[in-house]
Design an enzyme around this catalytic site. Structure first.
Site, mmCIF file in Angstrom:
data_model
loop_
_atom_site.group_PDB
_atom_site.id
_atom_site.type_symbol
_atom_site.label_atom_id
_atom_site.label_comp_id
_atom_site.label_asym_id
_atom_site.label_seq_id
_atom_site.Cartn_x
_atom_site.Cartn_y
_atom_site.Cartn_z
ATOM 1 C CE1 TYR A 125 -3.214 2.883 0.673
ATOM 2 C CE2 TYR A 125 -1.996 3.379 2.725
ATOM 3 C CZ TYR A 125 -2.943 3.611 1.771
ATOM 4 O OH TYR A 125 -3.704 5.146 2.054
ATOM 5 C CE LYS A 129 -2.258 7.367 -1.305
ATOM 6 N NZ LYS A 129 -3.599 7.895 -1.945
#
Length: 305
Positions: A125, A129
């Site tokens: 994640y 990002k």
């Protein structure tokens, strides 16, 4: 100015639309069904229909644990989506405020992470990002702002604070993690910051800003404060370590972010997390629990027991 908010079905997206409407701005909020940021045709259609001057990207793949086994999907939404939006902004002369996360850091620091601290994500994640941040800065370096936030709670949808309110009503005691430290942040406060930055993106402000509350706390501290503010006994909250709630993706032990860029931009620093929680809690208690939409910020859910 005309504003376009992506991911407008989620907690932060909804608050951002409401804040802009409160200011009298011309704003359109589009959820995932109306604007899929991973599809060039969908992005082109949205820009053609609404011709925004400022875009706020709240759309994201926020399932931290799922990203460990499906990082391709996470990268599509969190990396390619921002790149497509930035390219469309460049083509149309629009500015972009892109929302990111504390997960771009490794969570091992002992003092607040500065905006220019080198990123070092430990999760899929976080890596996806960070890819989105880098894409925005590469494609739209002079007309974009990246806003990192963390530990969000709010009126719309599920959140850690909402869960604590529910558990207080049905359990004698609640076990909450006490070895992860961050900044509980009301999504409405972040929306104010986003609305402040939009007109400044590329015109006096660019790069990275940290939009979290001042101060710091553990999840245990936050839970105790929720209990205290509702008149419940805070000692009903019991501290446990993160090992008590094992997750596929490692959680940062330290997610405190610094706020120096706000003073540089001539804007006031964020307020303390306890002050914000005291104002937000009656609104959260008065709102009906809602399903978690696809745009829901991961920070609101990551430590829900």
């Amino acid at each position: 100015m005309r504003w376009l908010v992506t991911g407008a079905g989620g907690m932060l997206g909804r608050d951002t639309v409401q804040e802009l409407l409160r200011r009298g701005e011309d704003v359109t909020g589009l959820d995932r069904t109306a604007l899929d940021v991973t599809r060039p045709a969908s992005v082109a259609a949205a820009f053609g229909a609404h011709r925004p001057d400022v875009v706020v990207n709240c759309a994201a793949h926020t399932a931290v644990d799922d990203a460990e086994t499906d990082d391709a999907r996470a990268l599509l939404v969190n990396g390619e989506g921002p790149r497509l939006l930035a390219a469309a902004c460049a083509a149309h002369g629009a500015r972009l405020v892109h929302v990111s996360t504390d997960y771009v850091f490794d969570g091992t620091a002992r003092t607040p992470y500065a905006e220019d601290h080198p990123p070092s994500p430990r999760t899929a994640y976080g890596r996806t990002k960070l890819a989105g941040e880098r894409a925005v800065r590469a494609v739209l370096p002079d007309a974009s702002v990246i806003v990192r936030t963390a530990w969000l709670y709010g009126v719309h949808g599920r959140s850690f604070v909402r869960t604590m309110l529910d558990l207080e009503a049905c359990r004698d005691t609640v076990d909450v993690v006490d070895d992860q430290r961050g900044q509980p942040t009301w999504s409405a406060d972040v929306a104010v910051r986003v609305a402040d930055l939009g007109p400044l993106a590329g015109r006096g402000a660019s790069g990275v800003f940290h939009a979290t509350a001042a101060g710091e706390a553990t999840w245990y501290d936050l839970a105790r404060e929720v209990f205290r503010l509702t008149g419940a006994d805070p000692d009903r909250v019991r501290p446990v370590t993160g090992d008590h709630h094992p997750r596929p993706a490692p959680r940062p032990a330290y997610s405190v972010l610094s706020h120096g860029r706000w003073r540089e931009a001539g804007l006031p620093p964020p307020r303390d997390w306890r002050t914000a929680l005291r104002q937000a809690l009656p609104l959260i208690r008065g709102a009906s629990p809602e399903p978690v939409p696809s745009e829901e910020p991961e920070e609101s859910l990551r430590e829900t027991p």
